[in-house]
Design a protein around this motif. Structure first.
Motif, PDB file in Angstrom:
ATOM      1  N   LEU A   9       0.869  -1.261  -0.021  1.00 29.26           N
ATOM      2  CA  LEU A   9       0.273   0.105   0.068  1.00 29.26           C
ATOM      3  C   LEU A   9       0.860   1.088   0.076  1.00 29.26           C
ATOM      4  CD1 LEU A   9      -2.744  -0.792   2.541  1.00 29.26           C
ATOM      5  CD2 LEU A   9      -2.980  -0.909  -0.074  1.00 29.26           C
ATOM      6  N   ARG A  10       0.780   2.079  -0.857  1.00 29.98           N
ATOM      7  CA  ARG A  10       1.126   3.490  -0.944  1.00 29.98           C
ATOM      8  C   ARG A  10       0.547   4.447  -0.839  1.00 29.98           C
ATOM      9  NH1 ARG A  10       3.851   4.670  -6.644  1.00 29.98           N
ATOM     10  NH2 ARG A  10       1.802   5.403  -7.504  1.00 29.98           N
ATOM     11  N   SER A  11       0.922   5.733  -0.240  1.00 32.64           N
ATOM     12  CA  SER A  11      -0.101   6.600  -0.190  1.00 32.64           C
ATOM     13  C   SER A  11       0.177   7.804  -1.432  1.00 32.64           C
ATOM     14  CB  SER A  11      -0.127   7.215   1.119  1.00 32.64           C
ATOM     15  OG  SER A  11       1.173   7.824   1.281  1.00 32.64           O
ATOM     16  N   ASP A  12       1.297   7.683  -1.974  1.00 27.37           N
ATOM     17  CA  ASP A  12       1.529   8.702  -3.023  1.00 27.37           C
ATOM     18  C   ASP A  12       1.736  10.128  -2.383  1.00 27.37           C
ATOM     19  OD1 ASP A  12       0.773   9.246  -6.324  1.00 27.37           O
ATOM     20  OD2 ASP A  12       2.574   9.453  -5.371  1.00 27.37           O
ATOM     21  N   HIS A  55      -7.542  13.074  -4.488  1.00 25.60           N
ATOM     22  CA  HIS A  55      -6.798  11.884  -4.857  1.00 25.60           C
ATOM     23  C   HIS A  55      -5.966  11.308  -3.941  1.00 25.60           C
ATOM     24  CE1 HIS A  55      -8.275  11.093  -8.977  1.00 25.60           C
ATOM     25  NE2 HIS A  55      -8.159  12.476  -9.285  1.00 25.60           N
ATOM     26  N   TYR A  56      -5.417  12.366  -3.057  1.00 27.78           N
ATOM     27  CA  TYR A  56      -4.685  11.647  -2.084  1.00 27.78           C
ATOM     28  C   TYR A  56      -5.604  11.178  -0.823  1.00 27.78           C
ATOM     29  CZ  TYR A  56      -1.370  11.658   1.913  1.00 27.78           C
ATOM     30  OH  TYR A  56      -0.596  11.225   2.980  1.00 27.78           O
ATOM     31  N   ARG A  59      -6.830   7.570  -1.463  1.00 26.40           N
ATOM     32  CA  ARG A  59      -5.886   6.686  -1.075  1.00 26.40           C
ATOM     33  C   ARG A  59      -5.315   6.318   0.085  1.00 26.40           C
ATOM     34  NH1 ARG A  59      -1.736   7.833  -6.376  1.00 26.40           N
ATOM     35  NH2 ARG A  59      -3.246   7.828  -7.858  1.00 26.40           N
TER      36      ARG A  59
END
Length: 152
Positions: A9-12, A55-56, A59
């Protein structure tokens, strides 16, 4: 043997950084503009910041979004304390050009304020969405809505 490829899982966080930069830029551009053109550009940049923040927020988890919102509100309150002292006074105490320091503090203020507001709004949307899907059928009966099923 599983055929599923494990993914992390990445939050970017790049989206969060771009969003903060857009909000800071929009705050500086709108604060110094008396004309319509720079105001429209600042609005477009702020909309881009909201897009990236949305978008963040989609996520990450609700808990992380709540912590993010709280952290940006605390940061905004700390930065706004410098406004009470006076940005010119703070800019003159730090070595370097005072105007650059004042503009930087204004950008950080706008960035933290708009990010905190956006994160809080998206947290509220997520909480509202979680609460509205959990309505029980008894709530509809109490409000006088008829059931789709026959009671015979």
């Amino acid at each position: 043997m599983h055929d599923v490829i494990p993914t992390t899982l990445r939050s970017d966080r790049l989206l969060l950084a771009v969003s903060f930069a857009c909000f800071a830029t929009a705050g500086i551009a709108a604060g110094n503009a008396d004309a319509l053109g720079p105001t429209l550009v600042a609005t477009a940049v702020a909309i881009t910041g909201v897009f990236c923040l949305a978008h963040y927020a989609a996520r990450i988890s609700r808990r992380t979004l709540a912590h993010l919102s709280l952290a940006f509100w605390v940061a905004f309150l700390v930065i706004s304390g410098l406004h009470v002292i006076g940005l010119e006074a703070v800019g003159n105490t730090v070595p370097g050009t005072a105007e650059i320091h004042v503009l930087s503090l204004i950008a950080i203020t706008w960035g933290t304020l708009l990010t905190a507001c956006g994160a809080t709004a998206f947290l509220g949307f997520r909480e509202y969405g979680a609460a509205s899907s959990a309505d029980t059928p008894e709530d509809g009966v109490l409000e006088g809505e008829a059931s789709e099923y026959s009671t015979r």
